[in-house]
Design a protein around this motif. Structure first.
Motif, PDB file in Angstrom:
ATOM      1  N   ASP A   1      48.059  79.617  79.804  1.00 33.71           N
ATOM      2  CA  ASP A   1      48.132  79.084  78.461  1.00 33.71           C
ATOM      3  C   ASP A   1      49.533  79.052  78.059  1.00 33.71           C
ATOM      4  O   ASP A   1      49.834  77.930  77.387  1.00 33.71           O
ATOM      5  N   VAL A   2      50.409  79.811  78.620  1.00 32.94           N
ATOM      6  CA  VAL A   2      52.060  79.500  78.290  1.00 32.94           C
ATOM      7  C   VAL A   2      52.301  78.245  78.917  1.00 32.94           C
ATOM      8  O   VAL A   2      52.970  77.566  78.172  1.00 32.94           O
ATOM      9  N   GLY A   3      51.889  77.787  80.082  1.00 29.82           N
ATOM     10  CA  GLY A   3      52.252  76.612  80.753  1.00 29.82           C
ATOM     11  C   GLY A   3      51.707  75.240  79.989  1.00 29.82           C
ATOM     12  O   GLY A   3      52.399  74.289  79.870  1.00 29.82           O
ATOM     13  N   ARG A   4      50.337  75.412  79.390  1.00 27.21           N
ATOM     14  CA  ARG A   4      49.735  74.370  78.802  1.00 27.21           C
ATOM     15  C   ARG A   4      50.718  73.979  77.328  1.00 27.21           C
ATOM     16  O   ARG A   4      50.855  73.217  76.990  1.00 27.21           O
ATOM     17  N   VAL A   5      50.843  75.142  76.614  1.00 29.26           N
ATOM     18  CA  VAL A   5      51.690  74.993  75.300  1.00 29.26           C
ATOM     19  C   VAL A   5      52.946  74.562  75.617  1.00 29.26           C
ATOM     20  O   VAL A   5      53.400  73.559  74.713  1.00 29.26           O
ATOM     21  N   ALA A   6      53.568  74.898  76.578  1.00 30.36           N
ATOM     22  CA  ALA A   6      55.095  74.401  76.865  1.00 30.36           C
ATOM     23  C   ALA A   6      54.831  72.985  77.207  1.00 30.36           C
ATOM     24  O   ALA A   6      55.716  72.150  76.660  1.00 30.36           O
ATOM     25  N   ALA A   7      53.807  72.580  78.015  1.00 31.27           N
ATOM     26  CA  ALA A   7      53.681  71.130  78.246  1.00 31.27           C
ATOM     27  C   ALA A   7      53.364  70.177  76.994  1.00 31.27           C
ATOM     28  O   ALA A   7      53.899  69.208  76.538  1.00 31.27           O
ATOM     29  N   GLN A   8      52.586  70.855  76.098  1.00 31.56           N
ATOM     30  CA  GLN A   8      52.483  70.223  74.679  1.00 31.56           C
ATOM     31  C   GLN A   8      53.635  70.255  73.789  1.00 31.56           C
ATOM     32  O   GLN A   8      54.145  69.056  73.211  1.00 31.56           O
ATOM     33  N   LEU A   9      54.622  71.021  73.844  1.00 34.15           N
ATOM     34  CA  LEU A   9      55.723  70.989  73.205  1.00 34.15           C
ATOM     35  C   LEU A   9      56.881  70.083  73.650  1.00 34.15           C
ATOM     36  O   LEU A   9      57.510  69.558  72.842  1.00 34.15           O
TER      37      LEU A   9
ATOM     38  N   ASP B   1      58.035  92.759  68.582  1.00 34.71           N
ATOM     39  CA  ASP B   1      56.267  92.450  68.177  1.00 34.71           C
ATOM     40  C   ASP B   1      56.789  90.881  67.749  1.00 34.71           C
ATOM     41  O   ASP B   1      57.759  90.357  67.844  1.00 34.71           O
ATOM     42  N   PHE B   2      55.714  90.144  67.260  1.00 27.16           N
ATOM     43  CA  PHE B   2      56.006  88.604  66.803  1.00 27.16           C
ATOM     44  C   PHE B   2      56.820  88.767  65.324  1.00 27.16           C
ATOM     45  O   PHE B   2      56.545  89.694  64.522  1.00 27.16           O
ATOM     46  N   ALA B   3      57.497  87.740  65.232  1.00 27.84           N
ATOM     47  CA  ALA B   3      58.414  87.606  63.847  1.00 27.84           C
ATOM     48  C   ALA B   3      57.520  87.187  62.888  1.00 27.84           C
ATOM     49  O   ALA B   3      57.600  87.541  61.800  1.00 27.84           O
ATOM     50  N   GLY B   4      56.451  86.217  63.085  1.00 24.06           N
ATOM     51  CA  GLY B   4      55.984  85.370  62.331  1.00 24.06           C
ATOM     52  C   GLY B   4      54.644  86.012  61.864  1.00 24.06           C
ATOM     53  O   GLY B   4      54.221  87.215  62.456  1.00 24.06           O
ATOM     54  N   ASP B   5      54.116  85.596  60.830  1.00 28.43           N
ATOM     55  CA  ASP B   5      52.579  86.391  60.349  1.00 28.43           C
ATOM     56  C   ASP B   5      51.582  85.695  61.110  1.00 28.43           C
ATOM     57  O   ASP B   5      51.707  84.984  62.062  1.00 28.43           O
ATOM     58  N   ASP B   6      50.214  86.414  61.229  1.00 27.92           N
ATOM     59  CA  ASP B   6      49.275  86.204  62.069  1.00 27.92           C
ATOM     60  C   ASP B   6      48.901  84.906  61.906  1.00 27.92           C
ATOM     61  O   ASP B   6      48.562  84.328  62.865  1.00 27.92           O
ATOM     62  N   ALA B   7      49.123  84.190  60.656  1.00 24.94           N
ATOM     63  CA  ALA B   7      48.412  82.670  60.933  1.00 24.94           C
ATOM     64  C   ALA B   7      49.428  81.779  61.459  1.00 24.94           C
ATOM     65  O   ALA B   7      48.882  80.804  61.577  1.00 24.94           O
ATOM     66  N   SER B   8      50.563  82.142  61.562  1.00 23.34           N
ATOM     67  CA  SER B   8      51.772  80.972  62.334  1.00 23.34           C
ATOM     68  C   SER B   8      51.573  81.322  63.829  1.00 23.34           C
ATOM     69  O   SER B   8      52.094  80.599  64.698  1.00 23.34           O
ATOM     70  N   ILE B   9      50.911  82.483  64.303  1.00 24.87           N
ATOM     71  CA  ILE B   9      50.924  82.673  65.790  1.00 24.87           C
ATOM     72  C   ILE B   9      49.627  81.786  66.673  1.00 24.87           C
ATOM     73  O   ILE B   9      48.639  81.920  65.977  1.00 24.87           O
ATOM     74  N   LEU B  10      50.148  81.147  67.700  1.00 21.19           N
ATOM     75  CA  LEU B  10      49.186  80.406  68.350  1.00 21.19           C
ATOM     76  C   LEU B  10      48.387  81.244  69.163  1.00 21.19           C
ATOM     77  O   LEU B  10      48.696  82.191  69.601  1.00 21.19           O
ATOM     78  N   LYS B  11      47.058  80.895  69.386  1.00 24.42           N
ATOM     79  CA  LYS B  11      46.210  81.627  70.162  1.00 24.42           C
ATOM     80  C   LYS B  11      45.805  80.685  71.377  1.00 24.42           C
ATOM     81  O   LYS B  11      45.572  79.596  71.287  1.00 24.42           O
ATOM     82  N   GLY B  12      46.027  81.562  72.519  1.00 23.08           N
ATOM     83  CA  GLY B  12      45.460  80.695  73.713  1.00 23.08           C
ATOM     84  C   GLY B  12      43.920  80.761  74.133  1.00 23.08           C
ATOM     85  O   GLY B  12      43.093  81.142  73.095  1.00 23.08           O
ATOM     86  N   GLU B  13      43.679  80.380  75.085  1.00 23.10           N
ATOM     87  CA  GLU B  13      42.223  79.927  75.380  1.00 23.10           C
ATOM     88  C   GLU B  13      41.544  81.034  76.568  1.00 23.10           C
ATOM     89  O   GLU B  13      40.401  81.251  76.731  1.00 23.10           O
ATOM     90  N   VAL B  14      42.597  81.384  77.453  1.00 25.13           N
ATOM     91  CA  VAL B  14      42.113  82.222  78.558  1.00 25.13           C
ATOM     92  C   VAL B  14      42.192  83.808  78.238  1.00 25.13           C
ATOM     93  O   VAL B  14      42.959  84.439  77.724  1.00 25.13           O
ATOM     94  N   ALA B  15      40.916  84.256  78.535  1.00 26.76           N
ATOM     95  CA  ALA B  15      40.508  85.584  78.286  1.00 26.76           C
ATOM     96  C   ALA B  15      40.990  86.649  79.323  1.00 26.76           C
ATOM     97  O   ALA B  15      41.249  85.981  80.506  1.00 26.76           O
ATOM     98  N   LEU B  16      41.092  87.918  78.939  1.00 25.89           N
ATOM     99  CA  LEU B  16      41.676  88.875  79.780  1.00 25.89           C
ATOM    100  C   LEU B  16      40.739  88.780  81.125  1.00 25.89           C
ATOM    101  O   LEU B  16      41.111  89.111  81.919  1.00 25.89           O
TER     102      LEU B  16
END
Length: 286
Positions: A178-186, A260-275
């Motif tokens: 998910d990190v690599g995918r989002v980095a590619a989008q950015l 922890d994250f600095a932003g609120d929950d609404a601003s945090i992106l969610k990945g797709e890959v489950a544990l």
């Protein structure tokens, strides 16, 4: 053309695979030609550069639409983080000389923390790259799910020692895919100034959740046991650490809540890959 550092690791490889699948040209920035050969076979340009060699990095970053910075991690840093500072100085100088269209830098959850800890290396990188004139995005992922690789062998024996505590406390975690995918989008987006993008997986994960997931995969009981805080320094030194305090303070930060994250929950992106997906891959590979 996008220049990718750290392409031989999980995040960099996932990023490069995403760009290549989209038909986007990639320049693999590697430390030696042997590691770059597989990416050359995939159709990438290859540039040789050490991460503390500003001149070589500037050449590798030249004439690019975007650059992905994946700083090497020093897990046993000396006071003042000298190895990280040498990389930071070289990367800042190289980007200032090459002037790519934009920069995406892999940072970390808690990079905004004021207390010194292992992740302060990323804080220093953010401060330096924040001085650059081109658009810069700092991607701050949570704890990598792949860190559970170290738990596979203990899980097979039925007990996972945990430094994350309390054992039922959910922690923001994310898969490297998910990190690599989002980095590619950015990298392929346009913006002005600085951005901070925080990223975690589909749901937060506690040490007990990890044990339960391993139990389901291995089809055997697995429990988690907290490693007493007062044993950490001696344990880490016995494992070869010369400077264990930064790692201890990082763990304190997660456990005490100041990493922890600095932003609120609404601003945090969610990945797709489950544990479970990541742990199955780790068990299969171990």
């Amino acid at each position: 053309m996008y220049a990718i550092t750290g392409i031989t690791g999980k995040v960099g490889a996932a990023l490069a695979e995403t760009l290549l699948a989209a038909g986007v040209p990639v320049r693999a920035v590697v430390r030696d030609a042997v590691k770059g050969a597989i990416w050359a076979q995939r159709g990438c340009e290859v540039a040789l550069a050490q991460m503390d060699d500003g001149a070589a990095l500037a050449a590798a970053f030249a004439n690019t639409e975007g650059v992905f910075i994946l700083p090497p991690s020093d897990f046993d840093p000396a006071p003042g983080f000298p190895a990280a500072v040498a990389v930071i100085d070289a990367v800042e100088a190289a980007l200032d000389a090459a002037r790519p269209g934009n920069v995406v830098c892999l940072s970390t959850i808690g990079a905004q923390a004021s207390q010194s800890n292992l992740l302060t290396q990323r804080t220093l990188m953010e401060q330096a790259l924040g001085r650059l004139p081109m658009p810069v995005a700092f991607l701050r992922p949570g704890w990598f799910m792949e860190n559970a690789l170290w738990d596979v062998a203990p899980a097979r024996q039925g007990m996972i020692p945990s430094f994350l505590q309390p054992l039922d406390k959910p922690v923001p975690m994310v898969a490297t895919a998910d990190v690599g995918r989002v980095a590619a989008q950015l990298l392929q987006q346009q913006w002005r100034g600085q951005r901070v993008v925080e990223l975690e997986g589909p749901q937060r994960v506690s040490p007990n959740d990890i044990a339960a997931c391993f139990a389901a995969i291995l089809d055997r009981p697995v429990r988690t046991e907290a490693v007493p805080r007062d044993t950490w320094e001696a344990l880490f030194r016995s494992q070869g650490a010369a400077h264990p305090l930064p790692r201890i303070r990082m763990l304190d930060g997660f456990n005490e809540g100041w990493i922890d994250f600095a932003g609120d929950d609404a601003s945090i992106l969610k990945g797709e890959v489950a544990l479970a997906t990541v742990l199955r891959q780790l068990v299969a590979a171990a």
